[in-house]
Design an enzyme around this catalytic site. Structure first.
Site, PDB file in Angstrom:
ATOM      1  N   LYS A  54       0.825  -1.211   0.000  1.00  0.00           N
ATOM      2  CA  LYS A  54       0.000   0.000   0.000  1.00  0.00           C
ATOM      3  C   LYS A  54       0.856   1.256   0.000  1.00  0.00           C
ATOM      4  CE  LYS A  54      -0.394   2.242   2.749  1.00  0.00           C
ATOM      5  NZ  LYS A  54      -0.055   3.453   3.349  1.00  0.00           N
ATOM      6  N   GLN A  98      -5.513  -1.812   9.733  1.00  0.00           N
ATOM      7  CA  GLN A  98      -5.266  -3.107   9.112  1.00  0.00           C
ATOM      8  C   GLN A  98      -5.799  -4.222  10.013  1.00  0.00           C
ATOM      9  OE1 GLN A  98      -3.953  -3.558   6.042  1.00  0.00           O
ATOM     10  NE2 GLN A  98      -4.449  -5.716   6.360  1.00  0.00           N
ATOM     11  N   ASP A 121     -11.898   2.261   3.750  1.00  0.00           N
ATOM     12  CA  ASP A 121     -12.158   0.817   3.641  1.00  0.00           C
ATOM     13  C   ASP A 121     -13.651   0.543   3.459  1.00  0.00           C
ATOM     14  OD1 ASP A 121     -10.025  -0.926   3.530  1.00  0.00           O
ATOM     15  OD2 ASP A 121      -9.750  -1.042   5.703  1.00  0.00           O
TER      16      ASP A 121
END
Ligand code: NDP
Length: 284
Positions: A54, A98, A121
């Protein structure tokens, strides 16, 4: 018949390039660069790989990467305090935590603390609700990336019989909502579903995300169906395979995603797309 391949690697690269160009345009017009914060708690090896990938994608797109790596014993209160700080920071447009987080941290509490406008997200209940009421703002990256891939087939989804196998919050459920919003007729299957092969045999479109190597057999696929394999499984011999038996499914499908190089690359590209949107669009 051998299926056409939906090349996620190439399509994701195209999307990332278009995002980079848009960042250049916005910066030239005096706007700030999009800022993305990924919070990683602990040292889960798969998460470390994801966060590193990322970071590379972020830099290549011209984003500011403001990731935070915290030790595994960080308290939930400390993670919440960091989220509060990032929520208030105008240079940060997207925040993700995460997953998985260490056991002493409740992922729902963490997700709900993120400002929904920065929830790139798309996991915050507000954003899930927006998607469910056909007013999406931030949609979860993997299923939304699947929609980008499906658009590349040029096939209209309206009226198709779709079967989604897997019903997680990250993959199956938002995929159901995305396909429903395009007016596909969607059946969602999970571990308690009866007669899975028969259901799949009826489907014009199958999206599979279960986490079981090659669980969906090629022989179950209706000839001419579109097959999207979200699964990523590492076998003992080191090979990566999906949740669909690729070699046989490819001989029946009209379109199919490979593993690796199908859905996987779309997830990070879609995360960048969501962050771009969070940075530059005046969402309601
Ligand atoms: P989860 O373990 O959270 O969910 C798995 C789902 O599959 C559950 O809904 C479960 O049912 C269902 N399931 C399990 N066994 C069966 C079965 N025998 N028949 C039908 N359904 C079954 O996994 P995720 O959704 O997080 O991930 C799924 C896969 O997708 C994994 O391989 C993962 O690595 C991959 N993945 C890939 C991403 C990418 O970027 N390409 C991103 C995210 C995930 P129930 O709800 O009843 O438990």
């Amino acid at each position: 018949m051998s299926a056409q391949i939906l090349d996620g690697k190439a399509i994701a690269a195209e999307l990332r390039e278009s995002i980079r160009l848009e960042v250049d345009r916005q910066v030239a017009a005096g706007q700030a660069r999009p800022g993305l914060a990924v919070i990683l708690v602990g040292e889960d090896p798969a998460s470390q790989v994801y966060v590193r990938n990322k970071k590379i994608a972020c830099e290549a797109a011209g984003f500011n990467d403001v990731s935070e790596v915290l030790p595994a014993d960080t308290s939930q209160e400390a993670v919440l305090a960091l989220i509060d700080q990032l929520n208030a920071d105008p240079k940060v447009h997207g925040i993700i935590v995460q997953l998985p987080v260490p056991k002493h941290i409740n992922p729902e509490t963490i997700i709900e603390r993120i400002d929904p406008r920065k929830d790139v997200d798309g996991f915050h209940p507000y954003n899930v609700g927006r998607l469910a009421t056909r007013m999406p703002i931030m949609a979860p990256c993997t299923p939304h990336g699947v929609m980008t891939l499906l658009a590349k087939t040029g096939i209209a989804l309206r009226g198709l019989d779709a079967v989604v196998v897997g019903a997680s919050n990250i993959v199956g459920v938002p995929q159901l909502l995305e396909l429903l919003n395009e007016r596909a007729t969607v059946t969602i299957c999970h571990s308690a579903t009866k007669n899975l092969p028969e259901k799949i045999a009826q489907a014009d479109l199958v999206v599979v995300g279960v986490g079981i190597p090659e669980m969906v057999k090629g022989a179950w696929i209706k000839p001419g169906a579109i097959v999207i394999d979200v699964g990523i499984n590492r076998l003992e011999d080191g090979r990566l395979v999906g949740d669909v038996e690729y070699a046989t499914a490819k001989e029946r499908a009209s379109w199919i995603t490979p593993v690796p190089g199908g859905v996987g690359p779309m997830t990070i590209a879609t995360l960048l797309e969501n962050t771009l949107k969070a940075a530059y669009s005046k969402a309601d």
